[in-house]
Design an enzyme around this catalytic site. Structure first.
Site, mmCIF file in Angstrom:
data_model
loop_
_atom_site.group_PDB
_atom_site.id
_atom_site.type_symbol
_atom_site.label_atom_id
_atom_site.label_comp_id
_atom_site.label_asym_id
_atom_site.label_seq_id
_atom_site.Cartn_x
_atom_site.Cartn_y
_atom_site.Cartn_z
ATOM 1 N N LYS A 172 9.499 46.266 -55.894
ATOM 2 C CA LYS A 172 8.208 46.483 -55.221
ATOM 3 C C LYS A 172 7.098 46.746 -56.233
ATOM 4 O O LYS A 172 6.774 45.872 -56.994
ATOM 5 C CB LYS A 172 8.352 47.618 -54.206
ATOM 6 C CG LYS A 172 9.637 47.556 -53.365
ATOM 7 C CD LYS A 172 9.751 46.302 -52.529
ATOM 8 C CE LYS A 172 11.041 46.345 -51.712
ATOM 9 N NZ LYS A 172 11.436 45.088 -51.148
ATOM 10 N N ARG A 205 26.699 43.217 -70.233
ATOM 11 C CA ARG A 205 26.944 44.081 -69.058
ATOM 12 C C ARG A 205 26.987 45.547 -69.490
ATOM 13 O O ARG A 205 26.557 46.434 -68.761
ATOM 14 C CB ARG A 205 28.248 43.654 -68.353
ATOM 15 C CG ARG A 205 28.697 44.605 -67.268
ATOM 16 C CD ARG A 205 29.633 43.964 -66.233
ATOM 17 N NE ARG A 205 30.756 43.238 -66.787
ATOM 18 C CZ ARG A 205 31.840 43.783 -67.352
ATOM 19 N NH1 ARG A 205 31.937 45.103 -67.435
ATOM 20 N NH2 ARG A 205 32.825 43.042 -67.813
ATOM 21 N N TYR A 217 14.152 53.226 -44.995
ATOM 22 C CA TYR A 217 14.451 51.807 -45.162
ATOM 23 C C TYR A 217 15.791 51.520 -44.473
ATOM 24 O O TYR A 217 16.794 52.180 -44.782
ATOM 25 C CB TYR A 217 14.504 51.456 -46.653
ATOM 26 C CG TYR A 217 15.008 50.059 -46.886
ATOM 27 C CD1 TYR A 217 14.322 48.969 -46.359
ATOM 28 C CD2 TYR A 217 16.178 49.820 -47.579
ATOM 29 C CE1 TYR A 217 14.787 47.680 -46.530
ATOM 30 C CE2 TYR A 217 16.655 48.531 -47.770
ATOM 31 C CZ TYR A 217 15.946 47.465 -47.237
ATOM 32 O OH TYR A 217 16.415 46.190 -47.388
ATOM 33 N N ASP A 277 14.048 58.417 -52.532
ATOM 34 C CA ASP A 277 13.638 57.021 -52.701
ATOM 35 C C ASP A 277 12.116 57.048 -52.895
ATOM 36 O O ASP A 277 11.370 57.314 -51.965
ATOM 37 C CB ASP A 277 14.044 56.224 -51.449
ATOM 38 C CG ASP A 277 13.690 54.740 -51.553
ATOM 39 O OD1 ASP A 277 12.784 54.408 -52.338
ATOM 40 O OD2 ASP A 277 14.295 53.929 -50.821
HETATM 41 N N1 PLP Z 1 14.026 51.326 -50.455
HETATM 42 C C1 PLP Z 1 12.868 50.981 -49.885
HETATM 43 C C2 PLP Z 1 11.899 52.055 -49.483
HETATM 44 C C3 PLP Z 1 12.566 49.645 -49.630
HETATM 45 O O1 PLP Z 1 11.390 49.331 -49.042
HETATM 46 C C4 PLP Z 1 13.522 48.650 -49.986
HETATM 47 C C5 PLP Z 1 13.286 47.229 -49.705
HETATM 48 O O2 PLP Z 1 12.398 46.858 -48.948
HETATM 49 C C6 PLP Z 1 14.717 49.047 -50.593
HETATM 50 C C7 PLP Z 1 14.934 50.393 -50.820
HETATM 51 C C8 PLP Z 1 15.771 48.036 -51.002
HETATM 52 O O3 PLP Z 1 15.428 47.432 -52.219
HETATM 53 P P1 PLP Z 1 15.870 45.949 -52.658
HETATM 54 O O4 PLP Z 1 15.309 45.002 -51.652
HETATM 55 O O5 PLP Z 1 15.291 45.810 -54.035
HETATM 56 O O6 PLP Z 1 17.356 45.914 -52.676
#
Ligand code: PLP
Length: 374
Positions: A196, A47, A99, A171
Site C-alpha cells: 500500500k 532466501r 481487513y 496492522d
Molecule cells: N492489512 C490491511 C489493512 C490491508 O488493507 C491489506 C490489503 O488490502 C492487507 C493487510 C493484506 O495485504 P496484502 O494484500 O499485501 O497481502
C-alpha cells in the site's frame, strides 16, 4: 532525525563497486565463497538473505522505531507468519472491523492448527478486557480499521495487555509510520502490507513484521521467512525501498486531500455518513488526535440508499478508478461488501475511497457531478 530524513538515509545505499547513488538490484540467488571458504559479505543464498531485502528491513525498522524488521512477499504472508509463531491452544483477540483477510486466515487455516480467536470492538477498552481469556496470547489491532475507520486507543490497550502478559500487534498499513508509531505507544509488533503506502505506486506486493525488540518471537519470524520461504524478491524489495523515499510527501498530500473530501462529503445531501478520523464528528476523533499526526488518506462513505445507489455512484465517477487495494498515488473506489462476500458486516451502501495525489478540487468536482444523479 525526522521521518523524511530517516526514510531517505536508510533507503540510500553506499555502492562499493560503482559508487551508484541508487542501489543496484542483486538478482543473484547464490553467493561465492572466498579462498578460506568464508562468505565475504555474509550472504549465502537469497532466501536466507539478500542485500536489497536487508536494506528494506533496515529502513522499515528505523521508520517504525523497532529493533528488527522481517520482510515478506505480501501483507498476508507477514500475517500468516505471525500466526505460525503461535502455539496450538493460543487464543487471539481480533477487532470486529479489520481487513477481512486477517480473520479469514485464522478461520480457514489456523483453527485447524489449534488456534482459537474471537472478535471484539477494540474501540471499547472494557469490552477488550472482558474478552480476555486465560489462554489469550495476542491482541491484534488495526487502527484506523478497514473499512470502517474505527480508531482504537493503542496506549490504553497495550497498557491493559501488559497487565495480562499479552502480545500486542498493530496492522499499521493505513496510518503508516509517518502518521502513527504503534511501537512508541507500547505495541510489541507492527505488521504492514507494504503493497500500500510504503510501496506507494500500486506496482509491488509486499509485507513486513517489525518488532520492538529482538526476541524469541522475532527470531521465530526470521526463521519462518528464511526456512518457510515467503520472502520478497530483490526487485520487490527495491521497489518498496524506493517508495519509502517519497512516503512523507505523498502521505501528507494524500491525507490533506482526504480531509477536504471528507469535509465535502459530510455536508452533502446524498450522503448518509462519512467515516474519517480527521472529522471532529468521528467517534475516534479525540483518540486519533492523540495518537496520529493526521487523519490518513483513506475514507469510507455511506451514500443514502443501498448497494444499488453505491454502485451507481461508482459508475458515474470519472477520476476514481473502480478497483480494489489502496495506498497508491491514484484515487481508487471500491464497494467493499461486494468483495467481502455474503457474511460481511460492512454496510451495503458503503464505498471505500483511497484518496490519491490528484488535485482535491478536481476530485470534489467529480464527486459533485456523480452525486448529483443519486
Ligand atoms: N492489512 C490491511 C489493512 C490491508 O488493507 C491489506 C490489503 O488490502 C492487507 C493487510 C493484506 O495485504 P496484502 O494484500 O499485501 O497481502
Amino acid at each position: 532525525m525526522q521521518p523524511e530524513t530517516l526514510a531517505l538515509h536508510y533507503a540510500n545505499y553506499q555502492d562499493k563497486n560503482a559508487a551508484a547513488v541508487v542501489p543496484p538490484i542483486y538478482l543473484s540467488t547464490t553467493y561465492e565463497r572466498d579462498e578460506n571458504y568464508e562468505l565475504p559479505a555474509g550472504y549465502l543464498y537469497t532466501r536466507a538473505g539478500n542485500p536489497n531485502r536487508q536494506q528494506l528491513e533496515q529502513a522499515l525498522a528505523t521508520l517504525e522505531g523497532g529493533q528488527e524488521a522481517v520482510a515478506f512477499a505480501s501483507g498476508q504472508a507477514a500475517t500468516m507468519t505471525f500466526f505460525q509463531c503461535l502455539k496450538p491452544g493460543d487464543h487471539v483477540l481480533l477487532p470486529d472491523d479489520a481487513y477481512y483477510g486477517t480473520p479469514s486466515l485464522l478461520q480457514d487455516f489456523f483453527v485447524a492448527w489449534g488456534l482459537t480467536f474471537s472478535k471484539v470492538d477494540t474501540t471499547k477498552i472494557e469490552e477488550v478486557e472482558n474478552a480476555i481469556r486465560p489462554e489469550t496470547k495476542v491482541i491484534w489491532l488495526e487502527t484506523p480499521s478497514n473499512p470502517q475507520l474505527k480508531v482504537s486507543d493503542l496506549a490504553a490497550i497495550t497498557t491493559l495487555a501488559k497487565k495480562y502478559n499479552i502480545i500486542t500487534v498493530c496492522d499499521n498499513t493505513w496510518a503508516t509510520p509517518l502518521l502513527q508509531r504503534p511501537l512508541d505507544l507500547g505495541c510489541d509488533v507492527v505488521m504492514h502490507s507494504t503493497t500500500k503506502y510504503l510501496g506507494g505506486h500500486s506496482d509491488v506486493l509486499g509485507g513486513a513484521l517489525i518488532f520492538k525488540s529482538k526476541s524469541e518471537l522475532s527470531e521465530r519470524a526470521r526463521q519462518l521467512q528464511t526456512l518457510g520461504g515467503a520472502a520478497p524478491s530483490p526487485f520487490d524489495c527495491w521497489l518498496v525501498t524506493r517508495g519509502i523515499k517519497t512516503l512523507a510527501v505523498r502521505m501528507r498530500q494524500q491525507a490533506a486531500n482526504a480531509q477536504r473530501l471528507a469535509e465535502f462529503l459530510e455536508g452533502h445531501a446524498a450522503v448518509d455518513k462519512v467515516h474519517y478520523p480527521g472529522l471532529p464528528t468521528h467517534a475516534g476523533y479525540e483518540v486519533s488526535q492523540r495518537q496520529m499526526t493526521g487523519g490518513g488518506a483513506m475514507l469510507s462513505v455511506q451514500v443514502k440508499g443501498g448497494a444499488e445507489e453505491a454502485l451507481h455512484l461508482i459508475k458515474k465517477l470519472q477520476l476514481f478508478t473502480a478497483a480494489t487495494s489502496l495506498g497508491g498515488v491514484e484515487s481508487l473506489i471500491e464497494h467493499r461488501a461486494s468483495v467481502e462476500g455474503p457474511d460481511t458486516l460492512t454496510p451495503k451502501n458503503l464505498l471505500r475511497i483511497s484518496v490519491g495525489l490528484e488535485h482535491a478540487d478536481d476530485l470534489i468536482d467529480d464527486l459533485t457531478q456523480a452525486l448529483a444523479g443519486l
